[in-house]
Scaffold this motif. Structure first.
Motif, PDB file in Angstrom:
ATOM      1  N   GLU A   1      20.564  28.781  26.471  1.00  0.00           N
ATOM      2  CA  GLU A   1      20.159  30.091  25.956  1.00  0.00           C
ATOM      3  C   GLU A   1      20.055  30.011  24.433  1.00  0.00           C
ATOM      4  OE1 GLU A   1      22.708  33.413  26.952  1.00  0.00           O
ATOM      5  OE2 GLU A   1      21.013  34.785  26.685  1.00  0.00           O
TER       6      GLU A   1
ATOM      7  N   HIS B   1      15.086  37.590  25.287  1.00  0.00           N
ATOM      8  CA  HIS B   1      15.581  37.563  23.890  1.00  0.00           C
ATOM      9  C   HIS B   1      14.487  37.290  22.862  1.00  0.00           C
ATOM     10  CE1 HIS B   1      19.950  37.929  24.437  1.00  0.00           C
ATOM     11  NE2 HIS B   1      19.812  37.168  25.512  1.00  0.00           N
TER      12      HIS B   1
ATOM     13  N   TRP C   1      17.767  33.159  20.919  1.00  0.00           N
ATOM     14  CA  TRP C   1      18.693  34.234  21.273  1.00  0.00           C
ATOM     15  C   TRP C   1      18.192  35.419  20.449  1.00  0.00           C
ATOM     16  CZ3 TRP C   1      23.660  36.381  19.278  1.00  0.00           C
ATOM     17  CH2 TRP C   1      24.257  37.212  20.250  1.00  0.00           C
TER      18      TRP C   1
ATOM     19  N   ARG D   1      15.643  44.714  24.241  1.00  0.00           N
ATOM     20  CA  ARG D   1      15.746  43.531  25.103  1.00  0.00           C
ATOM     21  C   ARG D   1      14.966  43.702  26.412  1.00  0.00           C
ATOM     22  NH1 ARG D   1      16.627  40.328  27.038  1.00  0.00           N
ATOM     23  NH2 ARG D   1      18.647  39.669  27.782  1.00  0.00           N
TER      24      ARG D   1
ATOM     25  N   ASP E   1      23.341  38.270  34.137  1.00  0.00           N
ATOM     26  CA  ASP E   1      24.007  38.225  32.824  1.00  0.00           C
ATOM     27  C   ASP E   1      25.525  38.305  32.979  1.00  0.00           C
ATOM     28  OD1 ASP E   1      23.853  37.768  30.141  1.00  0.00           O
ATOM     29  OD2 ASP E   1      22.942  39.685  29.597  1.00  0.00           O
TER      30      ASP E   1
HETATM   31 ZN    ZN Z   1      21.279  36.711  26.995  1.00  0.00          ZN
END
Ligand code: ZN
Length: 310
Positions: free
Chosen positions: A103, A171, A130, A203, A261
């Protein structure tokens, strides 16, 4: 037993930092609870706290080693997936499948060769950013800059596609998103992002973005983080259903997946406090939309991406 495929969790980093185990821990996901599903597929992300950015690769290596250590220790129950045939093998053996992801392109430290190294180490997907700006692109927190992908970011996307890695746009800034749609040839994903029309969080994705992902054959993974589900209230199951309803109306049942998540979020929807309680969501989606649609959203669509890209 239910099928289950989840495109994003932060369990590995969380349990590493807390000195806990993948088999059983006090977070949202562990093997003990995953075992209740029918040969589930779990994407395990390596996320870096910004304090590690000066030593991104160094820290990523530690987490990758920890991931394999945990997989090896629990090889009776879980197998790492490098290819679609690995996934089928695990399904045949009724094992959990672990797919390793990164990520944030910070992990590359600006080196194009690093994407090859990570591929050799079994990483099969990466979000380009990110929240912040990195060498690849601007993250969603840099939206005001109106910046998209850098030349390096474009190279990384091209290499990822050549290698057989899933490009993940969660992201990423909106400009970056449109750059990715322009240069990708294969399906790409937004592993953990919701519909902005339902919850206006940066987001989340606009309808045109959802459509662009669907046109490429990718998926959007439903994120369970309450502030991405509903504004100004404690999110619950009904809010997740609202996102599903909306996405179904905009892109249909073939392009929606799950991107919980879990273990990366510090609050959860009222009825879904951990991976085990997802059963309640699956039941409701099945009641509401039928078992065929539920199975696509909670398993089949993400498996299709693994088949197509890896
Ligand atoms: Zn994330």
């Amino acid at each position: 037993m239910r099928s289950y495929a989840d495109g994003h969790c932060d369990t590995i980093v969380k349990i590493y930092e807390r000195n806990q185990e993948l088999f059983c821990n006090d977070g949202h996901i562990d093997i003990q609870r995953l075992k209740d599903f029918d040969a589930p597929l779990q994407f395990f992300a390596i996320w870096l706290d910004p304090k590690y950015y000066p030593i991104s690769m160094h820290q990523t290596m530690k987490y990758i080693e920890f991931y394999y250590h945990q997989i090896q220790k629990n090889s009776e129950f879980i197998g790492h997936v490098n290819s679609y045939s690995d996934l089928l093998e695990n399904i045949k053996n009724k094992k959990i499948s672990g797919l390793l992801t990164i990520e944030g392109g910070e992990a590359l430290e600006g080196e194009i060769s690093a994407i090859h190294t990570y591929y050799r180490l079994g990483v099969r997907s990466m979000t380009l950013t990110w929240n912040h700006r990195n060498q690849l692109a601007d993250g969603v927190a840099e939206e005001d800059s109106r910046g998209g992908l850098t030349i390096f970011g474009r190279q990384v996307v091209e290499e990822m596609e050549k290698l057989g890695m899933i490009v993940d746009v969660s992201h990423l800034s909106e400009m970056g998103f449109w750059d990715v749609t322009e240069i990708t040839k294969k399906p790409f994903i937004a592993s953990h992002s919701n519909a902005r029309a339902i919850c206006d969080a940066p987001r989340n994705l606009r309808d045109e973005q959802l459509q662009a992902i669907a046109e490429k054959g990718g998926v959007v993974g439903l994120n369970l983080f309450p502030p991405f589900l509903a504004k100004n209230k404690q999110a619950d199951l009904a809010d997740i259903l609202r996102h599903i309803y909306h996405m179904l109306s905009v892109i249909g049942e073939d392009y929606i997946a799950l991107g919980s998540d879990f273990d990366g979020i510090d609050s959860v929807p009222k009825e879904i406090r951990n991976v085990k309680e997802l059963e309640g969501l699956f039941d409701r989606v099945e009641e509401e939309f039928g078992s065929k649609t539920a199975e696509k959203i909670f398993s089949k669509n993400l498996l299709r991406i693994v088949n197509q890209v890896l």
